[in-house]
Design a protein around this motif. Structure first.
Motif, mmCIF file in Angstrom:
data_model
loop_
_atom_site.group_PDB
_atom_site.id
_atom_site.type_symbol
_atom_site.label_atom_id
_atom_site.label_comp_id
_atom_site.label_asym_id
_atom_site.label_seq_id
_atom_site.Cartn_x
_atom_site.Cartn_y
_atom_site.Cartn_z
ATOM 1 N N SER A 163 -10.025 -19.678 12.189
ATOM 2 C CA SER A 163 -10.951 -19.277 11.134
ATOM 3 C C SER A 163 -12.314 -18.953 11.716
ATOM 4 C CB SER A 163 -11.074 -20.369 10.077
ATOM 5 O OG SER A 163 -11.596 -21.543 10.650
ATOM 6 N N SER A 164 -13.029 -18.126 10.977
ATOM 7 C CA SER A 164 -14.322 -17.658 11.435
ATOM 8 C C SER A 164 -15.351 -17.782 10.327
ATOM 9 C CB SER A 164 -14.218 -16.198 11.876
ATOM 10 O OG SER A 164 -15.485 -15.647 12.130
ATOM 11 N N SER A 165 -16.588 -18.014 10.705
ATOM 12 C CA SER A 165 -17.668 -18.065 9.713
ATOM 13 C C SER A 165 -18.233 -16.676 9.448
ATOM 14 C CB SER A 165 -18.778 -18.998 10.210
ATOM 15 O OG SER A 165 -19.272 -18.556 11.449
ATOM 16 N N LYS A 166 -17.823 -15.708 10.259
ATOM 17 C CA LYS A 166 -18.273 -14.328 10.086
ATOM 18 C C LYS A 166 -17.093 -13.431 9.761
ATOM 19 C CE LYS A 166 -21.017 -12.397 13.029
ATOM 20 N NZ LYS A 166 -21.661 -11.920 14.281
ATOM 21 N N ALA A 167 -17.392 -12.311 9.097
ATOM 22 C CA ALA A 167 -16.348 -11.339 8.792
ATOM 23 C C ALA A 167 -15.757 -10.806 10.096
ATOM 24 C CB ALA A 167 -16.933 -10.192 7.978
ATOM 25 N N LEU A 168 -14.461 -10.626 10.085
ATOM 26 C CA LEU A 168 -13.743 -10.229 11.288
ATOM 27 C C LEU A 168 -13.253 -8.791 11.203
ATOM 28 C CD1 LEU A 168 -11.588 -13.452 11.768
ATOM 29 C CD2 LEU A 168 -13.596 -12.789 13.080
ATOM 30 N N TYR A 169 -13.287 -8.128 12.327
ATOM 31 C CA TYR A 169 -12.663 -6.811 12.417
ATOM 32 C C TYR A 169 -11.226 -6.956 12.886
ATOM 33 C CZ TYR A 169 -11.716 -2.039 13.881
ATOM 34 O OH TYR A 169 -11.152 -0.805 14.018
ATOM 35 N N VAL A 175 -1.601 -14.528 28.118
ATOM 36 C CA VAL A 175 -0.743 -13.372 27.891
ATOM 37 C C VAL A 175 -0.843 -12.960 26.433
ATOM 38 C CG1 VAL A 175 1.646 -12.552 27.878
ATOM 39 C CG2 VAL A 175 0.844 -13.990 29.754
ATOM 40 N N PHE A 176 -1.010 -11.684 26.230
ATOM 41 C CA PHE A 176 -1.183 -11.116 24.890
ATOM 42 C C PHE A 176 0.073 -11.312 24.045
ATOM 43 C CE2 PHE A 176 -2.851 -8.212 21.818
ATOM 44 C CZ PHE A 176 -1.809 -7.393 21.417
ATOM 45 N N LEU A 177 -0.143 -11.745 22.800
ATOM 46 C CA LEU A 177 0.962 -11.837 21.844
ATOM 47 C C LEU A 177 0.870 -10.719 20.813
ATOM 48 C CD1 LEU A 177 1.090 -15.691 21.173
ATOM 49 C CD2 LEU A 177 2.650 -14.323 22.576
ATOM 50 N N MET A 178 -0.252 -10.649 20.129
ATOM 51 C CA MET A 178 -0.405 -9.608 19.127
ATOM 52 C C MET A 178 -1.850 -9.479 18.679
ATOM 53 S SD MET A 178 1.411 -11.508 15.929
ATOM 54 C CE MET A 178 2.674 -12.199 16.981
ATOM 55 N N ILE A 179 -2.128 -8.351 18.054
ATOM 56 C CA ILE A 179 -3.439 -8.072 17.492
ATOM 57 C C ILE A 179 -3.272 -7.755 16.017
ATOM 58 C CG2 ILE A 179 -3.245 -5.687 18.270
ATOM 59 C CD1 ILE A 179 -6.248 -5.488 18.371
ATOM 60 N N LEU A 180 -4.184 -8.259 15.206
ATOM 61 C CA LEU A 180 -4.178 -7.945 13.783
ATOM 62 C C LEU A 180 -5.537 -7.371 13.425
ATOM 63 C CD1 LEU A 180 -2.728 -11.076 14.119
ATOM 64 C CD2 LEU A 180 -1.851 -10.216 11.964
ATOM 65 N N LEU A 181 -5.498 -6.205 12.805
ATOM 66 C CA LEU A 181 -6.730 -5.562 12.390
ATOM 67 C C LEU A 181 -7.008 -5.892 10.926
ATOM 68 C CD1 LEU A 181 -6.153 -2.077 14.045
ATOM 69 C CD2 LEU A 181 -7.472 -4.009 14.929
ATOM 70 N N LYS A 182 -8.237 -5.770 10.515
ATOM 71 C CA LYS A 182 -8.575 -6.091 9.125
ATOM 72 C C LYS A 182 -7.772 -5.193 8.195
ATOM 73 C CE LYS A 182 -12.663 -3.162 8.584
ATOM 74 N NZ LYS A 182 -14.088 -3.179 8.183
ATOM 75 N N GLY A 183 -7.377 -5.776 7.082
ATOM 76 C CA GLY A 183 -6.487 -5.089 6.157
ATOM 77 C C GLY A 183 -5.388 -6.024 5.696
ATOM 78 N N GLY A 184 -5.426 -7.274 6.205
ATOM 79 C CA GLY A 184 -4.494 -8.294 5.730
ATOM 80 C C GLY A 184 -3.067 -8.098 6.198
ATOM 81 N N GLU A 185 -2.897 -7.453 7.355
ATOM 82 C CA GLU A 185 -1.536 -7.177 7.784
ATOM 83 C C GLU A 185 -0.880 -8.407 8.394
ATOM 84 O OE1 GLU A 185 -3.197 -4.633 11.320
ATOM 85 O OE2 GLU A 185 -1.079 -4.989 11.622
ATOM 86 N N GLU A 245 -8.319 -11.267 5.453
ATOM 87 C CA GLU A 245 -9.689 -10.777 5.669
ATOM 88 C C GLU A 245 -10.696 -11.515 4.782
ATOM 89 O OE1 GLU A 245 -9.716 -6.590 5.251
ATOM 90 O OE2 GLU A 245 -11.897 -6.463 5.225
ATOM 91 N N LYS A 246 -10.294 -11.767 3.535
ATOM 92 C CA LYS A 246 -11.225 -12.417 2.600
ATOM 93 C C LYS A 246 -11.552 -13.833 3.052
ATOM 94 C CE LYS A 246 -10.239 -9.892 -1.650
ATOM 95 N NZ LYS A 246 -9.708 -9.974 -3.038
#
Lengths: 110, 115
Positions: A23-29, A43-53, A66-67
């Motif tokens: 969790s973050s106290s700031k909005a995340l990209y 080692v990289f597992l995955m990336i999630l971009l804002k949009g609730g995916e 995102e919210k």
């Protein structure tokens, strides 16, 4: 600002499920998940971009709310190979270097 | 499979000595990073490098640190006068994507021990 991960550590028996939160106290990209085994590089597992995916990777998946400014990593039917420390990394603007949380140490036992 | 390579794997030095850690990023990547990890703790961002200059740096990256890409393939981290608290694993990473938008490829790390 460093994201907060929970729990700090978890022990599972093979086949059990686990959820790791970030969790973050700031909005995340974006939120990134990495796994580091003892003495090795992350080692990289995955990336999630804002949009609730939600994304999946074998039996490991993740969601990004995102919210709530948080992401969760889901490990289902855990295997011994899942043991390691899981880090979430966050990016706030879309072009900033990742800031990692303190990590969640996952131990899977037979 | 292309990989990020780092040397040395382990360096022991005396406090006050200069240390240079070497990294060869993946050849077609454009963004380079140094992170460090004190034993058992989180992975901390030090500096990012793009187009032959520093793009961002953290508070940790003070005047005793510098980075350089001397020959188009190597990416070095120099610590001018090492302190005990510089003891850590230093990871180099590279990416072909804008910061925060794609996978970071980490090297195996260079363990620095300052005595």
């Amino acid at each position: 600002q460093q994201p907060v991960q929970s729990p700090q550590a978890v022990i599972l028996r093979e086949g059990e499920d686990a959820v790791i939160n970030c969790s973050s106290s700031k909005a995340l990209y974006s939120v990134h998940w990495y796994r580091q085994k003892h003495g090795e590089a992350p080692v990289f597992l995955m990336i999630l971009l804002k949009g609730g995916e939600q994304k999946g990777h074998e039996k490991i998946s993740a969601s990004f709310n995102e919210k709530k400014q948080q992401s969760s990593l889901y490990l289902t039917a855990s295997q011994l190979s899942y043991s390691g420390t899981y880090f979430c990394g966050t990016d706030f603007r879309g072009n900033t270097p990742l800031v990692f949380g303190k990590g969640t140490r996952l131990s899977v036992i037979a | 499979e292309p990989e990020v390579t780092q040397t040395p794997s382990h360096q022991v030095t005396q406090m006050g000595q200069e240390v240079i850690l070497h990294c060869v990023p993946i050849s077609n990547h454009l963004y380079f990073y140094w992170y460090r990890q004190i034993l058992g703790q989180k992975v901390e961002f030090l500096v990012s490098f793009y187009n032959n200059e520093i793009s961002e740096k953290s508070e940790i990256f003070d005047d005793q640190f510098s980075v350089e890409r001397p020959d188009g393939s190597n990416f070095t981290l120099k610590i001018r006068s090492t302190k005990l608290e510089d003891s850590a694993m230093y990871f180099c990473a590279s990416s072909g994507n804008l910061p925060g938008t794609g996978e970071l490829f980490f090297g195996e790390g260079s363990r620095l021990t300052v005595l």
